[in-house]
Design a protein around this motif. Structure first.
Motif, short mmCIF file in Angstrom:
data_model
loop_
_atom_site.label_atom_id
_atom_site.label_comp_id
_atom_site.label_asym_id
_atom_site.label_seq_id
_atom_site.Cartn_x
_atom_site.Cartn_y
_atom_site.Cartn_z
N GLU A 141 14.95 50.57 -20.63
CA GLU A 141 16.32 51.01 -20.43
C GLU A 141 16.41 52.25 -19.53
O GLU A 141 17.48 52.55 -18.97
N GLN A 142 15.31 52.96 -19.34
CA GLN A 142 15.30 54.14 -18.49
C GLN A 142 14.96 53.83 -17.04
O GLN A 142 15.04 54.71 -16.18
N GLY A 143 14.57 52.59 -16.77
CA GLY A 143 14.23 52.22 -15.40
C GLY A 143 12.81 51.69 -15.29
O GLY A 143 12.19 51.29 -16.27
N GLU A 144 12.31 51.68 -14.06
CA GLU A 144 11.00 51.12 -13.78
C GLU A 144 9.89 52.16 -13.94
O GLU A 144 10.11 53.35 -13.76
N VAL A 192 1.99 50.55 -21.76
CA VAL A 192 2.82 51.40 -20.89
C VAL A 192 4.22 51.55 -21.46
O VAL A 192 4.77 52.66 -21.53
N LEU A 193 4.81 50.46 -21.90
CA LEU A 193 6.17 50.51 -22.44
C LEU A 193 6.22 51.30 -23.75
O LEU A 193 7.17 52.04 -24.01
N ALA A 194 5.19 51.14 -24.59
CA ALA A 194 5.16 51.86 -25.86
C ALA A 194 5.06 53.37 -25.66
O ALA A 194 5.49 54.15 -26.52
N ASN A 195 4.49 53.78 -24.53
CA ASN A 195 4.30 55.21 -24.25
C ASN A 195 5.13 55.67 -23.06
O ASN A 195 4.82 56.70 -22.45
N ALA A 196 6.19 54.93 -22.76
CA ALA A 196 6.97 55.20 -21.55
C ALA A 196 7.52 56.62 -21.51
O ALA A 196 7.44 57.30 -20.48
N GLY A 197 8.08 57.09 -22.62
CA GLY A 197 8.66 58.43 -22.63
C GLY A 197 7.63 59.50 -22.34
O GLY A 197 7.87 60.40 -21.51
N LEU A 198 6.50 59.42 -22.99
CA LEU A 198 5.43 60.40 -22.79
C LEU A 198 4.87 60.33 -21.38
O LEU A 198 4.60 61.36 -20.75
N LEU A 199 4.72 59.10 -20.85
CA LEU A 199 4.17 58.95 -19.51
C LEU A 199 5.11 59.53 -18.46
O LEU A 199 4.68 60.19 -17.52
#
Length: 243
Positions: free
Chosen positions: A39-42, A83-90
């Motif tokens: 939802e935040q983008g690519e 990657v998706l599970a850690n998207a915010g941290l990444l």
């Protein structure tokens, strides 16, 4: 050429950048990029594999952005899920690293090169026919042949600085290793200075030690720590409690 699987694996690790150039001649430093979205983008990332890895992890590199390092055999679906599970941290980490990243060197007068805790200022001067780097105080002067074309000069400067750092690394590391080996009571085998990017140092099962020449760009306590670390592997070739 190799006696053990460990030596083969080490060769592959050390030669990783060279192997990439063979596989992707259009872009010497690139692997294929992958994209996932939420939802935040690519999120754009590249994947590298290593058979000795135990788990997936992520790194941010100024040259290539987000890099996901994975054990061999892990599916792309699992990597994308990571990657998706850690998207915010990444995203947070990538933003911090981009903000903190220094500008790329242009290899011209005024650029700086870190050396054993100091910043050496580059001074590029024309010379009749000799390319050479030498240090005087906090200035690293690089002589470039007057016959060099303008677009060749930065490449020549970079190569001469690299050669100078290689020479300094050999002198500094060999001097320190002799002293530290005596204090620790170990006898290392062959000590080799290498051009590696992903590994600062290593110690083989035979006690041969390899060190990246780039370590002399770090402060002296960091250099000393790395050498102690590798010398201790002569007694304990692992990171167990005993080590």
């Amino acid at each position: 050429f190799f006696d053990t699987d460990e030596e083969v694996a080490k060769f592959v690790e050390d030669a990783r950048d060279w192997l990439r150039k063979q596989l992707y001649p259009g872009d010497a430093s690139a692997q294929p990029y992958h994209v996932v979205s939420d939802e935040q983008g690519e999120i754009r990332f590249r994947v590298t594999y290593n058979g000795r890895r135990k788990r997936i992890s992520a790194y941010w590199r100024r040259e290539t952005g987000l890099e996901v390092r994975s054990p061999t055999g892990v599916s792309m679906a699992q990597i994308e899920q990571f990657v998706l599970a850690n998207a915010g941290l990444l995203r947070e980490h990538a933003a911090e690293m981009e903000q903190a990243a220094e500008p790329q060197r242009q290899w011209v007068s005024g650029d700086t090169v870190p050396f054993l805790g100091r910043e050496l200022t580059l001074q590029v001067v024309p010379h009749k026919n000799t390319n050479r780097a030498h240090r005087q105080g906090d200035t690293l002067t690089v002589r470039v042949s007057e016959s060099a074309l303008p677009d060749e000069v930065p490449h020549i400067v970079r190569q001469e600085v690299r050669a100078w750092l290689f020479k300094q690394a050999a002198a500094e590391i060999n001097k320190r290793i002799r002293s530290f080996s005596e204090a620790l009571g170990v006898s290392p085998g062959k000590v080799t200075i290498r051009d590696t990017k992903s590994r600062h140092g290593s110690c083989s099962s035979r006690g041969n030690i390899s060190i990246s020449y780039r370590i002399v760009m770090a402060p002296p306590p960091v250099v000393d720590y790395l050498l102690w670390h590798e010398l201790c592997h002569i007694r304990h070739p692992n990171h167990s409690r005993e080590y």
